[in-house]
Design a protein around this motif. Structure first.
Motif, PDB file in Angstrom:
ATOM      1  N   ALA A  40       0.827  -1.207   0.000  1.00 37.83           N
ATOM      2  CA  ALA A  40       0.000   0.000   0.000  1.00 37.83           C
ATOM      3  C   ALA A  40       0.861   1.257   0.000  1.00 37.83           C
ATOM      4  CB  ALA A  40      -0.924  -0.010   1.209  1.00 37.83           C
ATOM      5  N   LYS A  41       1.985   1.208   0.695  1.00 34.44           N
ATOM      6  CA  LYS A  41       2.871   2.380   0.731  1.00 34.44           C
ATOM      7  C   LYS A  41       3.396   2.715  -0.656  1.00 34.44           C
ATOM      8  CE  LYS A  41       4.343   1.810   5.528  1.00 34.44           C
ATOM      9  NZ  LYS A  41       5.475   1.527   6.456  1.00 34.44           N
ATOM     10  N   ILE A  42       3.682   1.659  -1.415  1.00 30.51           N
ATOM     11  CA  ILE A  42       4.153   1.880  -2.794  1.00 30.51           C
ATOM     12  C   ILE A  42       3.015   2.380  -3.673  1.00 30.51           C
ATOM     13  CG2 ILE A  42       5.041   0.729  -4.863  1.00 30.51           C
ATOM     14  CD1 ILE A  42       6.599  -1.142  -3.006  1.00 30.51           C
ATOM     15  N   LEU A  43       1.842   1.725  -3.556  1.00 31.37           N
ATOM     16  CA  LEU A  43       0.689   2.081  -4.388  1.00 31.37           C
ATOM     17  C   LEU A  43       0.243   3.522  -4.143  1.00 31.37           C
ATOM     18  CD1 LEU A  43      -1.339   0.809  -6.443  1.00 31.37           C
ATOM     19  CD2 LEU A  43      -2.824   0.357  -4.481  1.00 31.37           C
ATOM     20  N   PHE A  44       0.273   3.929  -2.869  1.00 30.45           N
ATOM     21  CA  PHE A  44      -0.253   5.255  -2.509  1.00 30.45           C
ATOM     22  C   PHE A  44       0.843   6.324  -2.401  1.00 30.45           C
ATOM     23  CE2 PHE A  44      -3.710   2.684  -0.198  1.00 30.45           C
ATOM     24  CZ  PHE A  44      -4.521   2.681  -1.322  1.00 30.45           C
ATOM     25  N   LYS A  45       2.022   6.046  -2.913  1.00 29.73           N
ATOM     26  CA  LYS A  45       3.107   7.027  -2.838  1.00 29.73           C
ATOM     27  C   LYS A  45       2.716   8.375  -3.447  1.00 29.73           C
ATOM     28  CE  LYS A  45       8.015   7.651  -3.835  1.00 29.73           C
ATOM     29  NZ  LYS A  45       9.234   7.049  -4.441  1.00 29.73           N
ATOM     30  N   PRO A  46       2.046   8.402  -4.609  1.00 26.32           N
ATOM     31  CA  PRO A  46       1.618   9.696  -5.161  1.00 26.32           C
ATOM     32  C   PRO A  46       0.628  10.431  -4.257  1.00 26.32           C
ATOM     33  CG  PRO A  46       1.495   7.965  -6.836  1.00 26.32           C
ATOM     34  CD  PRO A  46       1.706   7.284  -5.522  1.00 26.32           C
ATOM     35  N   ILE A  47      -0.184   9.671  -3.518  1.00 27.38           N
ATOM     36  CA  ILE A  47      -1.173  10.296  -2.631  1.00 27.38           C
ATOM     37  C   ILE A  47      -0.480  10.942  -1.440  1.00 27.38           C
ATOM     38  CG2 ILE A  47      -3.324   9.943  -1.354  1.00 27.38           C
ATOM     39  CD1 ILE A  47      -3.444   9.311  -4.379  1.00 27.38           C
ATOM     40  N   TYR A  48       0.560  10.288  -0.934  1.00 26.47           N
ATOM     41  CA  TYR A  48       1.300  10.875   0.189  1.00 26.47           C
ATOM     42  C   TYR A  48       1.999  12.163  -0.247  1.00 26.47           C
ATOM     43  CZ  TYR A  48       0.372   6.589   2.772  1.00 26.47           C
ATOM     44  OH  TYR A  48      -0.261   5.551   3.417  1.00 26.47           O
ATOM     45  N   GLN A  49       2.411  12.217  -1.530  1.00 29.63           N
ATOM     46  CA  GLN A  49       2.984  13.462  -2.047  1.00 29.63           C
ATOM     47  C   GLN A  49       1.932  14.571  -2.065  1.00 29.63           C
ATOM     48  OE1 GLN A  49       4.407  12.180  -5.885  1.00 29.63           O
ATOM     49  NE2 GLN A  49       6.319  11.316  -5.078  1.00 29.63           N
ATOM     50  N   LEU A  50       0.708  14.179  -2.406  1.00 26.06           N
ATOM     51  CA  LEU A  50      -0.402  15.133  -2.396  1.00 26.06           C
ATOM     52  C   LEU A  50      -0.657  15.660  -0.981  1.00 26.06           C
ATOM     53  CD1 LEU A  50      -2.922  16.526  -3.634  1.00 26.06           C
ATOM     54  CD2 LEU A  50      -4.159  14.378  -3.239  1.00 26.06           C
ATOM     55  N   ILE A  51      -0.670  14.751  -0.020  1.00 30.89           N
ATOM     56  CA  ILE A  51      -0.943  15.127   1.369  1.00 30.89           C
ATOM     57  C   ILE A  51       0.131  16.074   1.899  1.00 30.89           C
ATOM     58  CG2 ILE A  51      -1.117  14.220   3.730  1.00 30.89           C
ATOM     59  CD1 ILE A  51      -2.410  11.696   2.507  1.00 30.89           C
ATOM     60  N   GLU A  52       1.384  15.863   1.445  1.00 31.14           N
ATOM     61  CA  GLU A  52       2.478  16.742   1.871  1.00 31.14           C
ATOM     62  C   GLU A  52       2.220  18.186   1.475  1.00 31.14           C
ATOM     63  OE1 GLU A  52       5.624  16.684   3.438  1.00 31.14           O
ATOM     64  OE2 GLU A  52       4.687  14.949   4.373  1.00 31.14           O
ATOM     65  N   GLN A  53       1.614  18.362   0.300  1.00 25.77           N
ATOM     66  CA  GLN A  53       1.346  19.712  -0.188  1.00 25.77           C
ATOM     67  C   GLN A  53      -0.036  20.230   0.213  1.00 25.77           C
ATOM     68  OE1 GLN A  53       2.507  20.605  -4.260  1.00 25.77           O
ATOM     69  NE2 GLN A  53       3.720  18.706  -4.371  1.00 25.77           N
ATOM     70  N   ASP A  54      -0.866  19.324   0.703  1.00 25.88           N
ATOM     71  CA  ASP A  54      -2.260  19.677   1.048  1.00 25.88           C
ATOM     72  C   ASP A  54      -2.424  19.692   2.562  1.00 25.88           C
ATOM     73  OD1 ASP A  54      -4.975  20.213   0.669  1.00 25.88           O
ATOM     74  OD2 ASP A  54      -5.494  18.081   0.589  1.00 25.88           O
ATOM     75  N   LYS A  55      -1.711  20.616   3.197  1.00 21.74           N
ATOM     76  CA  LYS A  55      -1.657  20.627   4.664  1.00 21.74           C
ATOM     77  C   LYS A  55      -3.031  20.776   5.306  1.00 21.74           C
ATOM     78  CE  LYS A  55       2.869  20.415   4.798  1.00 21.74           C
ATOM     79  NZ  LYS A  55       3.562  19.183   5.279  1.00 21.74           N
ATOM     80  N   LYS A  56      -3.910  21.528   4.674  1.00 27.87           N
ATOM     81  CA  LYS A  56      -5.240  21.741   5.255  1.00 27.87           C
ATOM     82  C   LYS A  56      -6.262  20.719   4.776  1.00 27.87           C
ATOM     83  CE  LYS A  56      -4.604  26.701   5.975  1.00 27.87           C
ATOM     84  NZ  LYS A  56      -5.158  28.063   5.718  1.00 27.87           N
ATOM     85  N   TRP A  57      -5.779  19.750   3.991  1.00 21.64           N
ATOM     86  CA  TRP A  57      -6.620  18.625   3.561  1.00 21.64           C
ATOM     87  C   TRP A  57      -7.771  19.087   2.639  1.00 21.64           C
ATOM     88  CZ3 TRP A  57      -4.580  14.033   4.953  1.00 21.64           C
ATOM     89  CH2 TRP A  57      -5.307  12.856   4.693  1.00 21.64           C
ATOM     90  N   VAL A  58      -7.622  20.230   2.001  1.00 22.39           N
ATOM     91  CA  VAL A  58      -8.670  20.751   1.109  1.00 22.39           C
ATOM     92  C   VAL A  58      -8.825  19.871  -0.118  1.00 22.39           C
ATOM     93  CG1 VAL A  58      -9.358  22.686  -0.373  1.00 22.39           C
ATOM     94  CG2 VAL A  58      -8.372  23.117   1.886  1.00 22.39           C
ATOM     95  N   LEU A  59      -7.723  19.518  -0.744  1.00 19.93           N
ATOM     96  CA  LEU A  59      -7.771  18.701  -1.957  1.00 19.93           C
ATOM     97  C   LEU A  59      -8.253  17.285  -1.645  1.00 19.93           C
ATOM     98  CD1 LEU A  59      -4.469  19.847  -3.743  1.00 19.93           C
ATOM     99  CD2 LEU A  59      -6.812  20.622  -4.155  1.00 19.93           C
ATOM    100  N   MET A  60      -7.779  16.733  -0.535  1.00 24.24           N
ATOM    101  CA  MET A  60      -8.189  15.362  -0.174  1.00 24.24           C
ATOM    102  C   MET A  60      -9.681  15.307   0.149  1.00 24.24           C
ATOM    103  SD  MET A  60      -5.961  12.963  -0.468  1.00 24.24           S
ATOM    104  CE  MET A  60      -6.650  11.663   0.567  1.00 24.24           C
ATOM    105  N   LYS A  61     -10.201  16.298   0.846  1.00 22.75           N
ATOM    106  CA  LYS A  61     -11.634  16.320   1.156  1.00 22.75           C
ATOM    107  C   LYS A  61     -12.461  16.461  -0.119  1.00 22.75           C
ATOM    108  CE  LYS A  61     -11.641  18.042   5.922  1.00 22.75           C
ATOM    109  NZ  LYS A  61     -12.012  19.179   6.823  1.00 22.75           N
ATOM    110  N   SER A  62     -11.961  17.246  -1.037  1.00 26.66           N
ATOM    111  CA  SER A  62     -12.657  17.405  -2.314  1.00 26.66           C
ATOM    112  C   SER A  62     -12.646  16.094  -3.088  1.00 26.66           C
ATOM    113  CB  SER A  62     -11.979  18.502  -3.146  1.00 26.66           C
ATOM    114  OG  SER A  62     -12.023  19.737  -2.465  1.00 26.66           O
ATOM    115  N   LEU A  63     -11.519  15.405  -3.052  1.00 32.92           N
ATOM    116  CA  LEU A  63     -11.411  14.111  -3.728  1.00 32.92           C
ATOM    117  C   LEU A  63     -12.357  13.084  -3.113  1.00 32.92           C
ATOM    118  CD1 LEU A  63      -9.862  12.421  -5.861  1.00 32.92           C
ATOM    119  CD2 LEU A  63      -8.201  11.861  -4.052  1.00 32.92           C
ATOM    120  N   GLN A  64     -12.400  13.059  -1.785  1.00 34.52           N
ATOM    121  CA  GLN A  64     -13.304  12.128  -1.101  1.00 34.52           C
ATOM    122  C   GLN A  64     -14.751  12.403  -1.460  1.00 34.52           C
ATOM    123  OE1 GLN A  64     -12.169  12.856   2.965  1.00 34.52           O
ATOM    124  NE2 GLN A  64     -10.689  11.173   3.017  1.00 34.52           N
TER     125      GLN A  64
END
Length: 369
Positions: free
Chosen positions: A290-314
């Motif tokens: 999972a760590k390998i599969l979701f590596k791009p997502i963790y990069q997103l989270i690094e830049q999305d400190k307020k979780w705005v993009l992740m909440k929108s994606l969800q």
């Protein structure tokens, strides 16, 4: 059945509420283990020994008192019988002609107390071993043959559909757990229950009526009226064909609970069927794959400190990829959401137009918190 100090003392207390004389209770060896006169505790009572030896009532009058060198007091001693066996003796201190009329009454009271204690002990024994059976089934430590044999012993049908249910108490106490178990045994006598830990109990619900599966009112009827809605969660597993397969329903209910805790879901009633994928993939989320599969997502989270993009994606996926509906849920304009999704693609290099990339994004919204 044996007389212990606690049971004997309850007999003495009850008897002395009935009659105005001191009462002694002796065990199967004739030793005084409870008495209205605490100075006599631990003494061997010769009259009680004779009662047990001869299996008859022994009256100790003034003459016999002298003959036994005043090692006993005047009174009447009668056997306490349980299932045709003498398990002890109850004695009433006083002149025989005065206390004789109370002998049968005191004997009856003592034996009723013994019968009640025996019945309670039997119920505790059955409850304890039934609980061990339920946990054995849930945790897959019993064979199919053992499940069939023991379920019959406990009066449970093993060849009908069942479903496992977990109830988690937010702030648990021994009193709350006992109240919940007592309530279930009274209002849901067909279910089998067991305490999993200090916060959780598991319930095996037979499904003789399949329409109950989605009835919120039915599942909430598990809870005593005193329980506030926010005080506990009910997690319903999947249906299985018999008790032999209950381990799967239990495991799925457990995984659903773990997912709910991880995602901070506050709903009181959770169904495995509604959270099937994230519940089943919960262990995968912790793996190196999972760590390998979701590596791009963790990069997103690094830049999305307020979780705005992740909440929108969800919300986009929760809305079945309906952009307008998701935008309404997020209280933003559809163009704003469109921009956010494009930004996610730029950061992760995962395209919403490729099924594999889109699947990774979807799984991430389910499994990453």
């Amino acid at each position: 059945m044996k007389l212990d100090n606690i049971l004997a003392q309850s007999i003495v207390k009850r008897a002395m509420q009935i009659i105005p004389y001191s009462v002694n209770v002796m065990d199967e060896n004739g030793v005084i283990i409870a008495s209205g006169d605490i100075c006599r505790l631990g003494q061997r009572h010769l009259g009680a020994v004779q009662v047990l030896r001869k299996n008859q009532i022994i009256e100790i009058d003034e003459q016999l008192e002298k003959q036994w060198h005043f090692e006993v007091k005047q009174g009447i001693n009668v056997p306490i019988t349980y299932l045709n066996n003498n398990i002890g003796v109850i004695g009433i201190s006083g002149k025989p002609e005065l206390v004789r009329e109370y002998a049968k009454l005191v004997k009856m009271a003592a034996e009723l107390i013994v019968e009640q204690a025996a019945q309670l002990e039997k119920e505790r024994w059955q409850s304890r071993y039934k609980e061990e059976f339920v946990l054995g089934v849930a945790k897959a430590t019993l064979t199919a043959e053992q499940i069939a044999q023991q379920s019959t012993f406990f009066g449970l049908r093993y060849d009908v559909p069942y479903i496992a249910v977990l109830i988690k108490l937010a702030e648990s106490t021994a009193e709350k757990l006992q109240l919940l178990l007592t309530y279930l045994s009274h209002y849901h006598p067909k279910v089998a229950t067991a305490i999993v830990d200090l916060q959780k109990i598991v319930i095996f619900q037979p499904l003789d009526q399949h329409e109950i599966l989605k009835k919120t009112k039915f599942w909430k009827s598990y809870l005593p009226p005193e329980f506030a809605e926010e005080s506990c969660q009910i997690i319903v597993g999947n249906e299985v064909s018999s008790l032999i397969d209950m381990q799967y329903s239990y495991q799925n209910a457990w995984q659903t609970l773990l997912y709910a805790e991880k995602m901070h879901l506050r709903k009181q009633l959770l169904f495995f069927e509604e959270y099937r994928m994230p519940a089943l993939l919960a262990d995968f989320a912790q793996s190196w794959q999972a760590k390998i599969l979701f590596k791009p997502i963790y990069q997103l989270i690094e830049q999305d400190k307020k979780w705005v993009l992740m909440k929108s994606l969800q919300q986009y996926f929760f809305s079945n990829c309906d952009l307008d509906h998701a935008a309404k849920k997020l209280f933003i304009h559809p163009n704003t959401l469109r921009y956010r999704l494009e930004r996610i693609t730029q950061i992760t290099s995962l395209s919403f137009n490729k099924i594999e990339d889109k699947s990774i994004l979807y799984l991430a919204t389910l499994l990453i918190r």
